[in-house]
Enzyme design. Structure first.
Site, mmCIF file in Angstrom:
data_model
loop_
_atom_site.group_PDB
_atom_site.id
_atom_site.type_symbol
_atom_site.label_atom_id
_atom_site.label_comp_id
_atom_site.label_asym_id
_atom_site.label_seq_id
_atom_site.Cartn_x
_atom_site.Cartn_y
_atom_site.Cartn_z
ATOM 1 C CG ASP A 39 -3.422 15.535 13.773
ATOM 2 O OD1 ASP A 39 -4.329 14.711 13.641
ATOM 3 O OD2 ASP A 39 -2.516 15.542 13.483
ATOM 4 C CG ASP A 43 -4.258 14.002 9.227
ATOM 5 O OD1 ASP A 43 -3.961 14.853 10.802
ATOM 6 O OD2 ASP A 43 -4.939 13.352 8.572
ATOM 7 C CG ASP A 47 -8.583 14.877 14.087
ATOM 8 O OD1 ASP A 47 -9.018 14.476 14.872
ATOM 9 O OD2 ASP A 47 -7.737 14.293 13.056
ATOM 10 C CG ASP A 116 -19.389 27.397 7.156
ATOM 11 O OD1 ASP A 116 -20.119 28.126 6.588
ATOM 12 O OD2 ASP A 116 -18.391 27.799 8.119
ATOM 13 C CG ASP A 223 -19.219 30.408 2.829
ATOM 14 O OD1 ASP A 223 -18.910 30.638 3.793
ATOM 15 O OD2 ASP A 223 -19.134 30.446 1.621
ATOM 16 C CD GLU A 284 -19.096 35.220 4.425
ATOM 17 O OE1 GLU A 284 -17.975 35.638 4.667
ATOM 18 O OE2 GLU A 284 -19.257 34.176 3.924
ATOM 19 C CG HIS A 356 -12.555 31.003 8.333
ATOM 20 N ND1 HIS A 356 -14.398 30.898 9.453
ATOM 21 C CD2 HIS A 356 -12.907 30.804 7.205
ATOM 22 C CE1 HIS A 356 -14.888 31.238 7.592
ATOM 23 N NE2 HIS A 356 -14.431 31.014 6.766
ATOM 24 C CG ASP A 357 -12.829 34.334 5.703
ATOM 25 O OD1 ASP A 357 -12.518 32.964 5.906
ATOM 26 O OD2 ASP A 357 -13.785 34.630 5.402
HETATM 27 C C1 GLC Z 1 -16.672 33.008 3.042
HETATM 28 C C2 GLC Z 1 -15.365 32.305 3.803
HETATM 29 C C3 GLC Z 1 -14.516 32.161 3.373
HETATM 30 C C4 GLC Z 1 -15.009 30.979 1.802
HETATM 31 C C5 GLC Z 1 -15.498 31.953 1.046
HETATM 32 C C6 GLC Z 1 -16.072 31.322 -0.424
HETATM 33 O O1 GLC Z 1 -16.415 33.723 2.716
HETATM 34 O O2 GLC Z 1 -15.742 32.520 5.085
HETATM 35 O O3 GLC Z 1 -13.726 31.494 3.658
HETATM 36 O O4 GLC Z 1 -13.401 31.167 1.131
HETATM 37 O O5 GLC Z 1 -17.012 32.160 1.315
HETATM 38 O O6 GLC Z 1 -16.470 30.341 0.099
HETATM 39 CA CA CA Z 2 -5.907 14.636 11.852
#
Ligand code: GLC
Ligand code: CA
Length: 619
Positions: A39, A43, A47, A116, A223, A284, A356-357
């Site tokens: 950041d 906030d 960013d 993404d 995605d 993905e 991130h999942d």
């Molecule tokens: C993918 C992303 C995940 C998201 C999902 C819906 O699995 O990695 O974070 O919630 O798609 O877009």
């Molecule tokens: Ca910020």
């Protein structure tokens, strides 16, 4: 192999010279989750300027490509995976000009950047959906609209068009009183699925992708791209699927690898990437088998460069990820082997444990009970992953050995999946008790991966300024006191230093980047080992076979080097555990180890691995 030969081969792989492999065959990709990276305006949310300010760290780490999770305009229902404008940046992250600066700053440092692409669905606040909901042409048919089930009253539970379930719980259908019909959403009701059957939808997506490519990005992480072709019947019906424990047929399973997927991907390749060079596309790919991965990533088929498969991060659970099981490395090895075998001749693999999942791998499969074990196990797992054949992905903080969030109360969670699934499993369906679910969230919630990046040991870990106005959106893990970039940069034995070595190996050792892969001792319950080999390259008229043997004890107990592995190392397994015969250890050939070199050298003679001991040895 001499250093000179190594350099020659690494160079030829990079430049596509003597080898068939494209540039990304020896590249390492680093994923940034912008919300939690850095950041700069106080906030409490990361960013674009923050990313720019940390690029030197990434260049120093040695990664080749940065993948940015979504920074587009978004209501943030699924933290950016719900996009309301594909061609603008959310003010929370900055502006398009910041994005241009970022692209330029990445390129200046000799790296590439992919972004993404979320086109299975948009946000329900996207202009396309707002028009579609009203039935306005030409958008009426841009999403999946269906009437209530025949003979049922629209809008009441049980009237949904079929039994498909959202990945975040409940039906995948939401009723719109405005239109008097239901729309399909594989994820939250604020993420309606686009109708890829409509050629105008596809054209709009390709136009947008071209706009970004022309702006200077180097490709996309796509995605849930394998869900875009729905199993629609000739009469337009969407058939019921096999229901799971919650009574719904999970949309991700029903839609995976649909009938027109290859056609759509080929069309996209042609419309967006033909005539371009130096780009990367990674999809993905929930529900894709290793065999289908081979077909989709075979360059001859003109679809995608590589995919993320999920079998290897989903097997350690029963029924759903909310019933997690402890790690059994035998099935892990079997799954990884099937993914590697499938792309032996053509096609390519991506390598990841984290994103991130996913929960943090050191918490999931490693040992965080002491600082020493955390460091050893993070390195052992990293070594195993990075020594496979394919393109490795590092998720921010993984290179520091960052751990799960350690939340103990439900109100600490922010992720929509965690919140919705708790409501469904505990409150509505009573599939789990509160305590069971809290335990499962502690192990598997996506928030575990999303706590702020730990740059230093200060109050907010250097993620944001230390004043009351800028509390991070998700708490910084208190273990930033010991696990942080500043301290690890100073420590030659840190997890970070180990990752740098791994990245360097991929760049400079052609056996690692291009060699074949063979599993050793698949049934051994403690040791994960395999051999990499590169044959038949001809340099000054000498053809030689180079091999790298990778050995990792993935337990906190001692373990024996198992027979196939011993043989591959040129050791006499019969002489174990006392002493191996006939091997001379050249420490030069020990490419990397998570224990001091002399200790691993003696391991090679005794055949006895220390807890979490892991190394790669070149022959
Ligand atoms: C993918 C992303 C995940 C998201 C999902 C819906 O699995 O990695 O974070 O919630 O798609 O877009
Ligand atoms: Ca910020």
């Amino acid at each position: 192999m001499t250093a000179e030969q190594r350099e020659f081969l690494a160079g030829s792989i990079r430049t596509n010279g003597a080898s068939e492999n494209p540039w990304w065959a020896n590249a390492v990709v680093y994923q940034i989750y912008p919300r939690s990276f850095q950041d700069t305006n106080g906030d409490g949310i990361g960013d674009l300027r923050g990313i720019i300010s940390r690029l030197d760290y990434l260049a120093d780490l040695g990664v080749d490509v940065i993948w940015l999770s979504p920074v587009y305009k978004s209501p943030q229902n699924d933290y950016g995976y719900d996009i309301s404008d594909y061609q603008d940046i959310d003010p929370m992250f900055g502006t398009l000009y910041d994005m241009d600066d970022l692209i330029q700053a990445v390129h200046q440092r000799g790296m590439r950047i992919i972004i993404d692409l979320v086109v299975n669905h948009t946000s329900d606040e996207h202009a396309w959906f707002e028009a579609s909901r009203k039935g306005t042409m030409p958008y009426a048919d841009w999403y999946w609209w269906r009437p209530a089930k025949e003979g049922h009253t629209p809008g009441v539970p049980g009237s949904e068009p079929n039994n498909w379930g959202s990945d975040f719980g409940g039906s995948a259908w939401e009723y719109s009183p405005e239109r008097g019909e239901y729309y399909l959403h594989s994820f939250s009701e604020k993420q309606p699925d686009l109708n890829w059957e409509n050629p105008a939808v596809r054209q709009a997506v390709y136009d947008m992708m071209n706009w970004w490519m022309n702006r200077g990005i180097d490709g996309f992480r796509m995605d849930v791209i394998t869900l875009i072709s729905k199993p629609v019947e000739a009469d337009g019906e969407l058939p019921d699927g096999v229901p799971g424990e919650d009574g719904y047929a999970n949309a991700q399973i029903v839609m995976a690898d649909g009938p027109r997927l290859d056609e759509f991907l080929k069309e996209m390749r042609q419309q967006v990437f033909e005539g371009r060079e130096g780009f990367l596309t990674v999809g993905e790919a929930p529900g894709i088998t290793p065999a289908r991965n081979q077909a989709i990533t075979d360059p001859a088929n003109n679809e995608l460069d590589m995919l993320f498969l999920f079998h290897h991060v989903e097997f350690d659970a029963r029924g759903s990820k909310w019933n997690p099981l402890p790690l059994d490395i035998v099935p892990l090895k079997r799954i990884m082997a099937s993914e590697q075998e499938a792309v032996k001749e053509s096609g390519w693999a991506s390598l990841f444990f984290n994103n991130h999942d996913q929960p943090r791998v050191v918490s999931r499969w490693g040992d965080t009970t002491t600082e020493q074990l955390r460091s050893l196990s993070a390195k052992a797992l990293a070594l195993v992953l990075h020594m496979h054949r394919g393109t490795p992905y590092i998720y921010q903080g993984e290179e520091l050995g960052m751990t799960n969030a350690g939340f103990t109360a439900f109100d600490q969670y922010r992720d929509i999946e965690s919140l919705d699934l708790y409501k469904l499993r505990v409150l509505a369906m009573k599939l789990s008790t509160h305590d069971q679910m809290l335990d499962a969230l502690g192990r598997r919630s996506r928030d575990n991966a999303r706590t702020p990046m730990q740059w230093d040991s200060s109050t907010f870990g250097g993620f944001t300024e230390e004043d009351a106005a800028s509390v991070p959106w998700l708490p910084v893990n208190p273990n930033k006191r010991i696990i942080n970039a500043v301290d690890e940069q100073r420590d030659p034995n840190s997890v970070l230093a180990f990752y740098k070595e791994l990245i360097h190996l991929r760049h400079t050792n052609p056996v690692v980047s291009a060699g074949g892969w063979t599993l050793l001792d698949g049934d051994d319950e403690r040791v994960y080992s395999f051999e990499r080999s590169l044959e038949g390259f001809d340099l000054s008229d000498t053809t030689e076979l180079s091999r790298v043997v990778v050995v990792a004890n993935l337990t906190g107990h001692t373990a024996h080097i198992p027979p196939q592995t011993a043989a591959a190392l040129g050791l006499d397994p019969v002489a174990f555990p006392v002493e191996a015969s006939g091997m001379s250890i050249d420490e030069e050939n020990l490419l990397i180890s998570n224990y001091p070199r002399p200790q691993t050298a003696s391991t090679l003679l005794t055949g006895r691995l220390a807890p979490w001991e892991a190394f790669a040895y070149q022959l």
